[in-house]
Design a protein around this motif. Structure first.
Motif, short mmCIF file in Angstrom:
data_model
loop_
_atom_site.label_atom_id
_atom_site.label_comp_id
_atom_site.label_asym_id
_atom_site.label_seq_id
_atom_site.Cartn_x
_atom_site.Cartn_y
_atom_site.Cartn_z
N THR A 2 0.84 -1.20 0.00
CA THR A 2 0.00 0.00 0.00
C THR A 2 0.87 1.25 0.00
N SER A 3 0.55 2.17 -0.90
CA SER A 3 1.29 3.41 -0.97
C SER A 3 1.07 4.23 0.29
N ARG A 4 2.15 4.83 0.81
CA ARG A 4 2.05 5.60 2.05
C ARG A 4 2.59 7.01 1.83
N ILE A 15 3.14 11.12 11.84
CA ILE A 15 4.28 10.21 11.84
C ILE A 15 4.99 10.26 13.20
N LEU A 16 5.19 11.48 13.73
CA LEU A 16 5.81 11.61 15.05
C LEU A 16 4.97 10.92 16.12
N GLY A 17 3.65 11.07 16.01
CA GLY A 17 2.76 10.43 16.98
C GLY A 17 2.90 8.91 16.96
N ASP A 18 3.01 8.34 15.76
CA ASP A 18 3.19 6.88 15.64
C ASP A 18 4.50 6.45 16.28
N VAL A 19 5.56 7.21 16.07
CA VAL A 19 6.86 6.87 16.65
C VAL A 19 6.79 6.92 18.18
N GLN A 20 6.11 7.95 18.70
CA GLN A 20 5.98 8.07 20.16
C GLN A 20 5.20 6.91 20.77
N LYS A 21 4.31 6.32 19.95
CA LYS A 21 3.54 5.16 20.41
C LYS A 21 4.30 3.86 20.24
N GLY A 22 5.50 3.94 19.65
CA GLY A 22 6.29 2.74 19.46
C GLY A 22 6.13 2.08 18.10
N ASN A 23 5.35 2.73 17.21
CA ASN A 23 5.16 2.17 15.87
C ASN A 23 6.22 2.77 14.94
N VAL A 24 7.37 2.12 14.90
CA VAL A 24 8.52 2.63 14.14
C VAL A 24 8.65 1.84 12.84
N SER A 25 8.85 2.57 11.73
CA SER A 25 9.04 1.94 10.43
C SER A 25 10.53 1.77 10.15
N PRO A 26 10.88 0.83 9.28
CA PRO A 26 12.31 0.63 8.97
C PRO A 26 12.90 1.72 8.09
N VAL A 27 12.03 2.50 7.42
CA VAL A 27 12.53 3.56 6.53
C VAL A 27 11.55 4.73 6.52
N TYR A 28 12.09 5.94 6.46
CA TYR A 28 11.30 7.17 6.31
C TYR A 28 11.93 7.96 5.17
N THR A 29 11.09 8.43 4.25
CA THR A 29 11.58 9.20 3.10
C THR A 29 10.98 10.60 3.14
N GLY A 183 19.17 0.14 -6.23
CA GLY A 183 18.39 0.21 -5.00
C GLY A 183 17.75 -1.10 -4.61
N GLU A 184 17.90 -2.13 -5.46
CA GLU A 184 17.28 -3.43 -5.16
C GLU A 184 17.87 -4.06 -3.90
N HIS A 185 19.17 -3.84 -3.66
CA HIS A 185 19.79 -4.39 -2.44
C HIS A 185 19.21 -3.73 -1.19
N ARG A 216 8.39 3.31 -6.19
CA ARG A 216 7.05 2.77 -5.92
C ARG A 216 7.11 1.69 -4.86
N LYS A 217 8.15 0.85 -4.91
CA LYS A 217 8.29 -0.21 -3.90
C LYS A 217 8.64 0.39 -2.54
N LEU A 218 9.41 1.47 -2.55
CA LEU A 218 9.82 2.11 -1.30
C LEU A 218 8.61 2.63 -0.54
N THR A 219 7.60 3.10 -1.27
CA THR A 219 6.41 3.65 -0.61
C THR A 219 5.66 2.58 0.19
N GLY A 220 5.91 1.31 -0.11
CA GLY A 220 5.27 0.25 0.66
C GLY A 220 6.06 -0.21 1.86
#
Length: 453
Positions: A2-4, A15-29, A183-185, A216-220
């Protein structure tokens, strides 16, 4: 996946609110101009990495040091200090393509026109490196081939770049070709080995190719905050700029009067947040110990904006660029610069071009191939031509004269002399007729440019 893709300060706060709740993503662009995305990146990093471990658990990888292998090594190396590591990468090449070169040239020219020499040099150096060209090679290219070889955007004036290379080319840093990588790696690491509790990738990019598969893949894989989306929106752009200026003032412990914000946007425009940030830094310094940036502070800087806009107008007329001339004129009139002041500037520039045209035409050795040739061969003859009748040529910088001679060569001298009547008519119309000043000046500009060779 899903595109984000989101955009705007409100989405960043989520996004900051999610991080404060402990919902951390592996990448932010974060996509957008550096003065906008840098403070957002810093704020997000402070939430992800404790202050006491920031020195050891935060890594930054700039374009000049980038390679896909080095980025993976930083992401997978365990930090000496316990806790999460953040690796920030700036303008990774896997999000760029040949299709972004034209956009980056526009950013380079915008920086040149805003006198942001450091940023312009960085962008131009990188682009020339990617094209395997040196400043000297670009300047030596035939004029009709430069746009194609540089992949330069249509409708963007090439002269500011040529002038920049003439005056600053020797100072440009030599960049090694940027390592490639699809970027595939990185995508493989995100899909198979990433652990947000151990390391987080943060991407900061001014320009991306949204059509690339890797993007497009990064957005997921994690949130993509496109701060350029609102800036490009004709309705949301001014509001974004207004809120950003207020936020920048607050970050410096200051408030800014509403009238000061509106005047700043009127003078600088809302399109370039980089230019706004530069002026805000100057206003903050001007305010000193005061906690409020006032309208009067902005007015202290307004004269420089006016002079730059007038310079851009006369340059566009000299370059025979109708579109740019009309745009510059509209900007000046919208800033409530008096029409007679605009006319006087046009008249002075036109008469100076006439003098330079006559002096250049009197040179016995023909036109100059480049600035060095002009300075060594033509300039002494032009000074001799002026003699004791004036000191315009003597007091004008040689490179400015070289530019004027190039502009003047695009007009017949007979046409330039005939246009003195048009200048006088415009003066009479502005002082004594009911014709709107905008129409008077637009008609004048059209007549001046109409006679180009």
């Amino acid at each position: 996946m899903t595109s984000r893709i989101t955009g705007g300060i409100e989405d960043f706060e989520k996004i900051l609110g999610d991080v404060q709740k402990g919902n951390v993503s592996p990448v932010y662009t974060l996509i957008g101009e550096r003065p906008v995305t840098r403070p957002l990146m810093e704020k997000l990093t402070c939430l992800l990495v404790p202050e006491e471990s920031m020195d050891l658990n935060f890594e930054f990888l700039g374009p000049e040091d980038y390679s896909e292998g080095k980025l993976l090594e930083l992401l997978e190396t365990v930090s000496f200090f316990p806790g999460r590591k953040v690796v920030a990468v700036q303008d990774p090449p896997f999000l760029l393509s040949a299709g972004t070169i034209r956009v980056r040239w526009k950013k380079a020219v915008d920086s040149i026109l805003k006198h942001d020499t450091e940023r312009a040099a960085s962008i131009v150096s990188r682009l020339l490196s990617e094209l395997s060209l040196s400043p000297e090679e670009v300047l030596a290219l035939p004029g009709n081939a430069r746009r194609d070889i540089l992949q330069y955007p249509a409708g963007t004036n090439l002269d500011p770049l040529m002038d920049f290379l003439q005056t600053r080319g020797a100072e440009l840093a030599t960049c090694d070709p940027m390592p490639g990588g699809s970027g595939e790696h990185i995508l493989s690491w995100l899909a198979e080995r990433s652990d947000p509790d151990r390391s987080v990738l943060m991407i900061q990019a001014e320009v991306v190719d949204r059509k690339l598969s890797v993007f497009r893949k990064l957005t997921g894989c994690g949130p993509v905050l496109d701060m350029d989306r609102d800036r490009r929106d004709r309705k949301k752009g001014p509001a974004l700029a207004r809120n950003t200026v207020i936020r920048w003032a607050a970050e410096q412990g200051k408030k800014i009067e509403n009238r000061a914000v509106e005047l700043l946007l009127q003078e600088v425009g809302h399109e370039s947040l980089t230019a706004l940030r530069q002026e805000m830094d100057k206003l903050t310094a001007l305010a000193g110990d005061r906690t409020v940036i006032r309208e009067a502070d902005v007015r202290c800087l307004a004269v420089r904006y006016r002079d730059e806009a007038l310079y851009q107008l006369t340059g566009a007329i000299g370059d025979r660029d109708r579109t740019r001339s009309m745009k510059s004129l509209a900007l000046l009139l919208d800033q409530e610069i008096h029409p007679l002041a605009v006319l006087q500037t046009i008249t002075n520039h036109w008469k100076k071009m006439m003098l330079v045209s006559a002096a250049a035409g009197a040179c016995t050795t023909g036109p100059a191939a480049n600035f060095t040739d002009f300075r060594n061969r033509m300039l002494p003859e032009m000074i001799e031509f002026e003699g004791n009748s004036g000191n315009v040529i003597k007091k004008t910088h040689p490179y400015a004269l070289f530019k004027l001679s190039r502009q003047a060569s695009g007009f017949r001298l007979e046409h330039m002399l005939g246009c003195l009547a048009h200048l006088a008519e415009a003066d009479f119309a502005l002082k004594g007729s009911s014709i709107p000043p905008r129409i008077v000046l637009e008609t004048l500009i059209y007549r001046l440019i109409e006679g180009s060779t």
